[in-house]
Motif scaffolding. Structure first.
Motif, PDB file in Angstrom:
ATOM      1  N   GLU A   1     -14.545 -10.457 -21.951  1.00 27.06           N
ATOM      2  CA  GLU A   1     -15.028  -9.100 -22.148  1.00 27.06           C
ATOM      3  C   GLU A   1     -13.890  -8.203 -22.627  1.00 27.06           C
ATOM      4  O   GLU A   1     -12.813  -8.178 -22.052  1.00 27.06           O
ATOM      5  CB  GLU A   1     -15.578  -8.561 -20.824  1.00 27.06           C
ATOM      6  N   PRO A   2     -14.104  -7.425 -23.718  1.00 26.85           N
ATOM      7  CA  PRO A   2     -13.036  -6.579 -24.235  1.00 26.85           C
ATOM      8  C   PRO A   2     -12.736  -5.440 -23.267  1.00 26.85           C
ATOM      9  O   PRO A   2     -13.544  -5.130 -22.385  1.00 26.85           O
ATOM     10  CB  PRO A   2     -13.618  -6.047 -25.552  1.00 26.85           C
ATOM     11  N   LEU A   3     -11.600  -4.807 -23.461  1.00 29.66           N
ATOM     12  CA  LEU A   3     -11.258  -3.647 -22.647  1.00 29.66           C
ATOM     13  C   LEU A   3     -12.374  -2.623 -22.752  1.00 29.66           C
ATOM     14  O   LEU A   3     -12.841  -2.308 -23.842  1.00 29.66           O
ATOM     15  CB  LEU A   3      -9.939  -3.028 -23.131  1.00 29.66           C
ATOM     16  N   ALA A   4     -12.786  -2.107 -21.635  1.00 29.49           N
ATOM     17  CA  ALA A   4     -13.970  -1.257 -21.607  1.00 29.49           C
ATOM     18  C   ALA A   4     -13.858  -0.063 -22.530  1.00 29.49           C
ATOM     19  O   ALA A   4     -14.829   0.399 -23.099  1.00 29.49           O
ATOM     20  CB  ALA A   4     -14.223  -0.795 -20.168  1.00 29.49           C
ATOM     21  N   GLU A   5     -12.642   0.460 -22.677  1.00 26.35           N
ATOM     22  CA  GLU A   5     -12.464   1.678 -23.461  1.00 26.35           C
ATOM     23  C   GLU A   5     -12.345   1.426 -24.952  1.00 26.35           C
ATOM     24  O   GLU A   5     -12.293   2.362 -25.738  1.00 26.35           O
ATOM     25  CB  GLU A   5     -11.194   2.414 -23.009  1.00 26.35           C
ATOM     26  N   ALA A   6     -12.247   0.172 -25.367  1.00 31.50           N
ATOM     27  CA  ALA A   6     -12.009  -0.110 -26.779  1.00 31.50           C
ATOM     28  C   ALA A   6     -13.103   0.450 -27.654  1.00 31.50           C
ATOM     29  O   ALA A   6     -12.851   1.045 -28.692  1.00 31.50           O
ATOM     30  CB  ALA A   6     -11.884  -1.614 -26.999  1.00 31.50           C
ATOM     31  N   SER A   7     -14.384   0.283 -27.253  1.00 34.67           N
ATOM     32  CA  SER A   7     -15.479   0.740 -28.092  1.00 34.67           C
ATOM     33  C   SER A   7     -15.520   2.254 -28.189  1.00 34.67           C
ATOM     34  O   SER A   7     -16.068   2.818 -29.139  1.00 34.67           O
ATOM     35  CB  SER A   7     -16.803   0.208 -27.540  1.00 34.67           C
ATOM     36  N   ASP A   8     -14.961   2.960 -27.206  1.00 35.99           N
ATOM     37  CA  ASP A   8     -14.938   4.416 -27.238  1.00 35.99           C
ATOM     38  C   ASP A   8     -14.115   4.940 -28.400  1.00 35.99           C
ATOM     39  O   ASP A   8     -14.296   6.065 -28.852  1.00 35.99           O
ATOM     40  CB  ASP A   8     -14.360   4.975 -25.922  1.00 35.99           C
ATOM     41  N   LEU A   9     -13.153   4.139 -28.866  1.00 32.77           N
ATOM     42  CA  LEU A   9     -12.273   4.585 -29.942  1.00 32.77           C
ATOM     43  C   LEU A   9     -12.833   4.249 -31.313  1.00 32.77           C
ATOM     44  O   LEU A   9     -12.246   4.587 -32.329  1.00 32.77           O
ATOM     45  CB  LEU A   9     -10.899   3.934 -29.784  1.00 32.77           C
ATOM     46  N   GLY A  10     -13.962   3.566 -31.340  1.00 35.01           N
ATOM     47  CA  GLY A  10     -14.599   3.289 -32.620  1.00 35.01           C
ATOM     48  C   GLY A  10     -14.146   1.981 -33.228  1.00 35.01           C
ATOM     49  O   GLY A  10     -13.157   1.406 -32.858  1.00 35.01           O
TER      50      GLY A  10
ATOM     51  N   ARG B   1      -2.850  -0.409 -31.544  1.00 38.40           N
ATOM     52  CA  ARG B   1      -1.631  -0.050 -30.799  1.00 38.40           C
ATOM     53  C   ARG B   1      -1.986   0.666 -29.498  1.00 38.40           C
ATOM     54  O   ARG B   1      -1.366   0.435 -28.457  1.00 38.40           O
ATOM     55  CB  ARG B   1      -0.729   0.829 -31.662  1.00 38.40           C
ATOM     56  N   HIS B   2      -2.990   1.543 -29.584  1.00 40.91           N
ATOM     57  CA  HIS B   2      -3.409   2.268 -28.387  1.00 40.91           C
ATOM     58  C   HIS B   2      -3.902   1.304 -27.312  1.00 40.91           C
ATOM     59  O   HIS B   2      -3.554   1.427 -26.123  1.00 40.91           O
ATOM     60  CB  HIS B   2      -4.510   3.265 -28.759  1.00 40.91           C
ATOM     61  N   GLN B   3      -4.694   0.321 -27.731  1.00 42.71           N
ATOM     62  CA  GLN B   3      -5.228  -0.645 -26.767  1.00 42.71           C
ATOM     63  C   GLN B   3      -4.137  -1.565 -26.212  1.00 42.71           C
ATOM     64  O   GLN B   3      -4.198  -1.967 -25.043  1.00 42.71           O
ATOM     65  CB  GLN B   3      -6.342  -1.473 -27.411  1.00 42.71           C
ATOM     66  N   LEU B   4      -3.159  -1.877 -27.022  1.00 39.85           N
ATOM     67  CA  LEU B   4      -2.038  -2.680 -26.533  1.00 39.85           C
ATOM     68  C   LEU B   4      -1.266  -1.924 -25.461  1.00 39.85           C
ATOM     69  O   LEU B   4      -0.889  -2.492 -24.423  1.00 39.85           O
ATOM     70  CB  LEU B   4      -1.106  -3.060 -27.687  1.00 39.85           C
ATOM     71  N   GLU B   5      -1.022  -0.652 -25.707  1.00 38.21           N
ATOM     72  CA  GLU B   5      -0.309   0.166 -24.716  1.00 38.21           C
ATOM     73  C   GLU B   5      -1.110   0.244 -23.420  1.00 38.21           C
ATOM     74  O   GLU B   5      -0.553   0.145 -22.321  1.00 38.21           O
ATOM     75  CB  GLU B   5      -0.069   1.579 -25.262  1.00 38.21           C
ATOM     76  N   ARG B   6      -2.431   0.405 -23.524  1.00 41.61           N
ATOM     77  CA  ARG B   6      -3.267   0.497 -22.329  1.00 41.61           C
ATOM     78  C   ARG B   6      -3.262  -0.819 -21.554  1.00 41.61           C
ATOM     79  O   ARG B   6      -3.263  -0.829 -20.318  1.00 41.61           O
ATOM     80  CB  ARG B   6      -4.688   0.885 -22.716  1.00 41.61           C
ATOM     81  N   ALA B   7      -3.266  -1.915 -22.313  1.00 37.56           N
ATOM     82  CA  ALA B   7      -3.245  -3.216 -21.637  1.00 37.56           C
ATOM     83  C   ALA B   7      -1.941  -3.421 -20.882  1.00 37.56           C
ATOM     84  O   ALA B   7      -1.924  -3.927 -19.751  1.00 37.56           O
ATOM     85  CB  ALA B   7      -3.439  -4.326 -22.665  1.00 37.56           C
ATOM     86  N   LEU B   8      -0.827  -2.996 -21.501  1.00 39.86           N
ATOM     87  CA  LEU B   8       0.496  -3.201 -20.900  1.00 39.86           C
ATOM     88  C   LEU B   8       0.732  -2.302 -19.695  1.00 39.86           C
ATOM     89  O   LEU B   8       1.477  -2.650 -18.784  1.00 39.86           O
ATOM     90  CB  LEU B   8       1.589  -2.971 -21.948  1.00 39.86           C
ATOM     91  N   THR B   9       0.136  -1.115 -19.713  1.00 36.02           N
ATOM     92  CA  THR B   9       0.355  -0.171 -18.610  1.00 36.02           C
ATOM     93  C   THR B   9      -0.710  -0.283 -17.523  1.00 36.02           C
ATOM     94  O   THR B   9      -0.593   0.354 -16.480  1.00 36.02           O
ATOM     95  CB  THR B   9       0.381   1.276 -19.137  1.00 36.02           C
ATOM     96  N   GLY B  10      -1.732  -1.083 -17.757  1.00 35.55           N
ATOM     97  CA  GLY B  10      -2.785  -1.254 -16.767  1.00 35.55           C
ATOM     98  C   GLY B  10      -2.400  -2.264 -15.703  1.00 35.55           C
ATOM     99  O   GLY B  10      -1.300  -2.823 -15.693  1.00 35.55           O
ATOM    100  N   GLU B  11      -3.323  -2.506 -14.798  1.00 38.04           N
ATOM    101  CA  GLU B  11      -3.052  -3.407 -13.674  1.00 38.04           C
ATOM    102  C   GLU B  11      -3.471  -4.841 -13.954  1.00 38.04           C
ATOM    103  O   GLU B  11      -3.119  -5.752 -13.207  1.00 38.04           O
ATOM    104  CB  GLU B  11      -3.783  -2.899 -12.421  1.00 38.04           C
ATOM    105  N   GLY B  12      -4.246  -5.056 -15.005  1.00 41.62           N
ATOM    106  CA  GLY B  12      -4.751  -6.396 -15.278  1.00 41.62           C
ATOM    107  C   GLY B  12      -3.742  -7.276 -15.992  1.00 41.62           C
ATOM    108  O   GLY B  12      -2.616  -6.882 -16.296  1.00 41.62           O
TER     109      GLY B  12
ATOM    110  N   ILE C   1      -7.118  -8.775 -27.945  1.00 41.35           N
ATOM    111  CA  ILE C   1      -6.598  -8.728 -26.575  1.00 41.35           C
ATOM    112  C   ILE C   1      -7.556  -9.492 -25.680  1.00 41.35           C
ATOM    113  O   ILE C   1      -8.714  -9.104 -25.516  1.00 41.35           O
ATOM    114  CB  ILE C   1      -6.455  -7.277 -26.090  1.00 41.35           C
ATOM    115  N   LEU C   2      -7.083 -10.588 -25.119  1.00 39.23           N
ATOM    116  CA  LEU C   2      -7.910 -11.438 -24.260  1.00 39.23           C
ATOM    117  C   LEU C   2      -7.711 -11.013 -22.815  1.00 39.23           C
ATOM    118  O   LEU C   2      -6.888 -11.567 -22.083  1.00 39.23           O
ATOM    119  CB  LEU C   2      -7.538 -12.908 -24.460  1.00 39.23           C
ATOM    120  N   LYS C   3      -8.467 -10.020 -22.412  1.00 43.59           N
ATOM    121  CA  LYS C   3      -8.337  -9.482 -21.061  1.00 43.59           C
ATOM    122  C   LYS C   3      -8.773 -10.511 -20.023  1.00 43.59           C
ATOM    123  O   LYS C   3      -9.825 -11.135 -20.152  1.00 43.59           O
ATOM    124  CB  LYS C   3      -9.177  -8.222 -20.929  1.00 43.59           C
ATOM    125  N   GLY C   4      -7.932 -10.714 -19.009  1.00 41.26           N
ATOM    126  CA  GLY C   4      -8.273 -11.595 -17.915  1.00 41.26           C
ATOM    127  C   GLY C   4      -8.088 -13.071 -18.193  1.00 41.26           C
ATOM    128  O   GLY C   4      -8.342 -13.898 -17.329  1.00 41.26           O
TER     129      GLY C   4
END
Length: 466
Positions: free
Chosen positions: A25-34, A46-57, A111-114
């Motif tokens: 499942e992709p990062l939940a917020e990815a679709s919000d950015l279009g 780049r935005h999603q990469l930063e979110r992935a790196l700063t998140g807890e997952g 980005i392969l979350k999880g």
């Protein structure tokens, strides 16, 4: 070297189930950015990469690089190739279950979350299997290859820029092993990266403090029975790494934009040495300096060489510039023009790695080359493969017919020497004759026989063993 390959490997991590529906499942917020229709753009990625790196997952970032696409454009046209990229993108979305970003040109990132590294590797292998088959666009089949780089998070990267750099290194490592390969950015690749960074930082310091060690590789003329030429070589000592040769740090200088400083420094030291040899009245043919194709195509290269010749009053033919054969494939028109201009300045031109296959005999006929140097591989082959002898013989005879001087590089054994002499190759270079020698010994070696220089060269061999 890092974990890399194509076929499935028996590692513990790969035994884990894919659980594609849940884990992909992709990062939940990815679709919000279009989604731009081509998988999102660079900023979104780049935005999603930063979110992935700063998140807890945790997860794995995967980069896809579609190879030889310029050639595909030439063969099939722009419209066809754009449709091909769209189909590849749709396939990657479906296979990964994630948003796939078209980061730039023919580079895609997801980005392969999880996911674990083992799961990501299994996925990479499945994707590469698809690239071993043809793609059909508008009824026309084509083949294209893909290199994949993987990097887990959290881990080595602290930000998006670092992560993108690590993915590039993994893709490059994959490409080194062949078509349709993957490589994982792991501790070994990270150690290699840190080593390169340390060397890059030290290059400017070494230049400023004159800490580059200047050495020369003498060339022996078996007909005259003495050393008649030499090639410039440099190395430097880097703290916590040790001695680093030019074969390692010159490519790093090319990547970091320091190549002009490094090789203009080398050019001036060679010019100084030629002036000193002339002052001492030493008999020799020429002194060569290897030059990167990155430097050759610089606008002021020929002017700089000319200024060195004038400054140190270098006689015609005494300065040699060595160009690698593969350089002829980078910017062939510019390099040919530069070679002609250097020739007019009285510079000897040496084509290194002759026989490597980057240019044919017909191409060499068009170039103002004076001297050819064997690709070192041929010397190794002479030791173990009898089939290499007729190839070596043909190349030696071809150079003779072309009126070119030929140097055999990497001569280390009596067997190699005997074969070269049988076929008439009189210029030879390698450890059999001499190790690299410091600048202060060059004048005492040139013009001398092996017997006359045996004591001093044996001392240098012993020093290099320490």
């Amino acid at each position: 070297m890092g974990l890399f390959g194509r076929k499935k490997q028996n590692t513990e991590s790969k035994a884990e189930p894919m659980e594609k529906t849940a884990a992909a499942e992709p990062l939940a917020e990815a679709s919000d950015l279009g989604d731009t229709g081509l998988g999102g753009d660079r900023m979104v990625c780049r935005h999603q990469l930063e979110r992935a790196l700063t998140g807890e997952g945790q997860g794995v970032v995967m980069k896809f690089y579609i190879e030889n696409f310029k050639r595909m454009n030439e063969l099939f046209g722009f419209a066809y190739c754009e449709e091909l990229l769209k189909e590849i993108l749709e396939y990657l979305k479906e296979e990964t279950g994630c948003i796939v970003y078209r980061y730039v040109g023919v580079e895609f990132i997801t980005i392969l979350k999880g996911r674990t590294q083992g799961q990501a590797v299994r996925l990479a292998e499945e994707i590469l299997d698809r690239f071993s088959q043809s793609w059909k666009i508008d009824g026309t089949d084509c083949m294209c290859s893909c290199q994949i780089g993987l990097c887990s998070y959290p881990g080595y990267a602290e930000g998006a820029d670092q992560l993108l750099k690590y993915l590039d290194l993994a893709v490059s490592k994959a490409a080194e092993t062949g078509i349709n390969q993957y490589a994982v950015y792991d501790s070994k690749l990270h150690a290699t990266y840190l080593r390169k960074q340390a060397i890059a930082r030290y290059i400017s310091t070494a230049l400023e403090n004159h800490e580059l060690e200047i050495r020369f590789r003498p060339t022996y003329n078996t007909k005259e029975g003495c050393f008649v030429r030499a090639e410039y070589y440099m190395r430097m000592f880097v703290k916590d790494i040790g001695m680093v040769g030019s074969a390692e740090f010159v490519p790093i200088a090319e990547d970091t934009g320091q190549i002009s400083s490094v090789e203009y420094y080398a050019l001036e030291r060679v010019a100084q040495e030629i002036a000193e040899l002339e002052r001492k009245g030493v008999e020799y043919e020429s002194i060569a300096v290897p030059v990167s194709p990155v430097l050759i195509i610089q606008e002021n290269f020929v002017d700089t060489v000319q200024s060195m010749i004038q400054k140190y009053q270098i006689p015609s033919g005494k300065l040699a510039v060595e160009i690698d054969e593969y350089a002829l494939t980078t910017s062939p028109v510019i390099i040919e023009i530069v070679m002609q201009q250097l020739k007019e300045l009285g510079v000897e031109l040496i084509l290194n790695n002759f026989g490597s296959g980057y240019s044919g005999i017909s191409k060499i006929l068009e170039l103002p080359v004076d001297t050819l140097k064997f690709e070192r591989m041929f010397m190794w082959e002479l030791e173990t493969n009898p089939k290499s002898e007729p190839i070596v013989e043909c190349l030696i005879k071809a150079s003779d017919k072309l009126g070119k001087r030929l140097i055999a590089e990497g001569v280390e054994t009596q067997r190699q020497l005997d074969i070269l002499e049988k076929f008439g190759c009189i210029y030879q270079q390698g450890f059999y004759y001499s190790p690299t020698i410091p600048q202060e010994l060059l004048a005492s070696v040139l013009g001398k026989s092996m017997e006359e220089t045996k004591a001093v060269l044996d001392q240098e061999r012993e020093k290099l063993k320490r």
